[in-house]
Structures are given as C-alpha cells and as structure tokens.
Design a protein around this motif. Structure first.
Motif, short mmCIF file in Angstrom:
data_model
loop_
_atom_site.label_atom_id
_atom_site.label_comp_id
_atom_site.label_asym_id
_atom_site.label_seq_id
_atom_site.Cartn_x
_atom_site.Cartn_y
_atom_site.Cartn_z
N GLY A 30 17.03 2.70 -36.94
CA GLY A 30 16.98 1.59 -37.89
C GLY A 30 18.33 1.22 -38.44
N VAL A 31 19.35 2.04 -38.14
CA VAL A 31 20.70 1.80 -38.66
C VAL A 31 21.67 1.45 -37.53
N ALA A 32 21.72 2.33 -36.53
CA ALA A 32 22.58 2.10 -35.37
C ALA A 32 21.98 2.86 -34.19
N ILE A 45 28.07 1.01 -41.78
CA ILE A 45 26.98 1.84 -41.26
C ILE A 45 27.02 3.28 -41.76
N SER A 46 28.21 3.86 -41.93
CA SER A 46 28.28 5.28 -42.28
C SER A 46 27.56 5.63 -43.59
N PRO A 47 27.60 4.78 -44.65
CA PRO A 47 26.84 5.14 -45.85
C PRO A 47 25.34 5.23 -45.60
N GLN A 48 24.82 4.41 -44.69
CA GLN A 48 23.40 4.47 -44.37
C GLN A 48 23.06 5.76 -43.62
N LEU A 49 23.96 6.16 -42.72
CA LEU A 49 23.75 7.43 -42.02
C LEU A 49 23.84 8.60 -42.99
N ASP A 50 24.76 8.49 -43.93
CA ASP A 50 24.94 9.55 -44.91
C ASP A 50 23.70 9.71 -45.78
N ALA A 51 23.02 8.62 -46.08
CA ALA A 51 21.79 8.69 -46.86
C ALA A 51 20.71 9.46 -46.10
N ILE A 52 20.60 9.22 -44.79
CA ILE A 52 19.65 9.96 -43.97
C ILE A 52 20.02 11.45 -43.95
N TYR A 53 21.32 11.72 -43.85
CA TYR A 53 21.82 13.09 -43.81
C TYR A 53 21.43 13.86 -45.08
N HIS A 54 21.64 13.24 -46.23
CA HIS A 54 21.30 13.91 -47.48
C HIS A 54 19.80 14.15 -47.60
N GLU A 55 19.02 13.21 -47.10
CA GLU A 55 17.56 13.38 -47.14
C GLU A 55 17.14 14.55 -46.26
#
Length: 326
Positions: A30-32, A45-55
């Motif tokens: 859904g991001v890349a 894009i990296s902040p969106q990936l980072d959000a998934i990472y923290h979750e």
C-alpha cells in the motif's frame, strides 16, 4: 527500520517491512511495491514504512506474517549500479606481498573500485551455481550501503547524507580466472559472478552507536562448512569509509538512487581474527611457508555470513551452498 524483498515470481519482488527481531514482516504494497520505488521517493515514502515498522515492533500489524529468509530475494534484486571498493587496504597489501609486489603509496590515498554486474543479484539463501571448481571459487564477506541520488562531485560529507540503507554481501570471486582477466589491462567480468546479499537492509539509525564515522563498528562472521573462519571487526582497519567510497564513485558521474557500494573484503591486520575470503588465508600461508595450503571452495560447500550485535542478528544471515550447473 529493516526492509526486505519477498520472492513472488517477478523480477523485483515485493517490498516487506521486517521487525527488529527478524521474526515478523508485512508487505508494504500500500506504500511502495518495491524497494527501488521507495528509494525513488524516499523523503515521502520512508515515514510511511517507518510507521509500519513501529507497529510490527509493538506486536501489531493485522497483515503481518512470519519472516522467512529463504523466501527473500536480495533487498534490491537488480540495481542501477553495483560498485565495489577495497576499503581494507590490509587485504590488498597481503595479496601483493604474497606475490612479491610492493604496495604503491597511492593505494593508501585513493580507494580501488570496480563496477560489478547489477542485473542479477542473488538472495541470501540462493545457491552459488557455477560450472567448474577449477575456477577457484571463493567467498568474500563485505558490508554495503545503498544510496539515494548523489550529485557528481559530492564531498564525503555530502555523500554521507545520501546513505539510505546498509546490508551484507557475499561478493563471490573466481580466483583462478582473475589473473588472466587483469593481465589484459581492463577489469573483472567472468571472474566476478553474481553477488549475494543479506535478507534485510537496515537504515543507519538501526545500528545505533555501531554506525559511526561512516563505518559499521561490529564483527563480521564467516562460517565455512560449519566452521567459523573469520570474525574481523568491520570498523577496524577500514582505511576509506563509506562516504569516501561514494565520493570516489561520484567524482566524474552522478550516482542515482538504488546504487549499491561495497566495502570490499573486510580485513583486519590482526590475523587471529581470521579471514573474510579464502584468498587472504592463502596469501598468509604463501608469505609464511612459500605455498598456499587451504583449498578454494568445492561443490557442496556452504558459507554463512552474518553480523551480530549483542548476540542478535542485525541483517539476517547469508546462507549459501555451492552447486554445479546442471
């Protein structure tokens, strides 16, 4: 954060975000869809990936699944550029000393670098498939970076700011093909088959204090046929750091997002720390006794390359078997 690429039958696979403990993952579709897509627009894009990472690290992620390195391609299955340096001059010095050649002073002032094939990069558990043992099959344990765009003429300080990810590599060499190729005065082609990479690539901040001055300050472990043969410290005896290697590459050209730059064989002056390639051990044997004793790899041999921080795997392991072409 930690990123990987799932094998899905396509050339570039699907980008995954992987938990810090390497136990779970989630597709970033859904991001890349691919890592290259993320690198092309990293700021967005990296902040969106980072959000998934923290979750994931909190134990969340409704779409998470078990992370399996054997299902991974290289983080970048094909790259716009794969350039490999020789940052550990001790390695070069040993090779030249073994054949009775002096090391020119310039080798300490400017890094060596070659352009490798980047259209076919191997995943962490893909077999090393070759035609002949007589080619002198050797592993080379290395650390790499993946860059964002780096402008031509960038300084090392500028290049440092463009490092996006780090990973490990097995830069396989065919030692018995190298002399004839280099004697022609051009460079590596047949003697450098496809390079293999660790399951995950990590952002520099993931390394904490181990990422300092453009170097990774952790030991790199090489286990050949279940025997630990090398544990040199990647932050020691690295004459040229990654910003310097990138600036060297960018001297006369732009370096585009998705370029991979390698450190070359990780090597320490302290021989007790073992070796990251067989050629280095053979050079020490040559210097000490006049002839090499350790053979190169044979079909059926295995190699494992990994970096641990406080006993925990940082990038996951490269775990490969050498096999003969059918």
């Amino acid at each position: 954060m930690k990123l990987a690429t799932l094998k899905d039958g396509t050339r570039d696979g699907q980008l995954m975000v992987v938990s810090r403990d390497l136990k779970t993952a989630q597709l970033a579709d859904g991001v890349a869809r691919t890592l290259q897509r993320a690198l092309d627009d990293w700021t967005f894009i990296s902040p969106q990936l980072d959000a998934i990472y923290h979750e994931l690290n909190r134990g969340g992620g409704r779409r998470s699944f078990d992370f399996e390195p054997q299902n991974c391609m290289a983080p970048l299955p094909r790259a716009f550029q794969w350039a490999n340096g020789s940052a550990y001059v001790n390695h070069v010095e040993l090779v030249r000393k073994a054949r009775g050649a002096e090391l020119p002073a310039s080798f300490w002032e400017e890094p060596l670098m070659y352009q490798g094939g980047s259209d076919d990069l191997l995943g962490p558990t893909d077999d090393i498939v070759l035609a002949h043992e007589q080619w002198g099959i050797d592993f080379e344990a290395e650390v790499c970076v993946i860059t964002d765009d780096v402008a031509m003429g960038s300084t090392p300080d500028q290049a440092h700011q463009r490092i996006r990810l780090l990973m490990l590599a097995n830069d396989v060499s065919l030692r018995n093909l190298i002399p004839e190729e280099l004697a022609k005065g051009f460079g590596f082609v047949q003697s450098k088959p496809a390079t293999s990479f660790s399951p995950v690539a990590v952002t520099p901040d993931e390394l904490g204090d181990a990422w300092k001055n453009g170097k990774v300050h952790l030991p790199l472990l090489s286990t050949w046929n279940d025997k630990l043969v090398g544990k040199p410290h990647a932050g020691v005896d690295m004459v040229f750091n990654f910003p310097q290697l990138i600036a060297h590459l960018a001297k006369s050209r732009n370096v585009r997002a998705g370029s991979i730059i390698g450190s070359g064989t990780v090597s320490n002056k302290d021989a007790k720390r073992g070796y990251s390639c067989i050629a280095e051990q053979r050079c020490l044997e040559m210097i000490a006794g006049g002839e090499p004793v350790t053979p190169f790899m044979a079909f059926g041999d295995t190699i494992r390359i990994e970096m641990l921080d406080d006993g925990k795997s940082v990038f996951g392991a490269i775990q490969q078997t050498v096999k003969q072409t059918a």
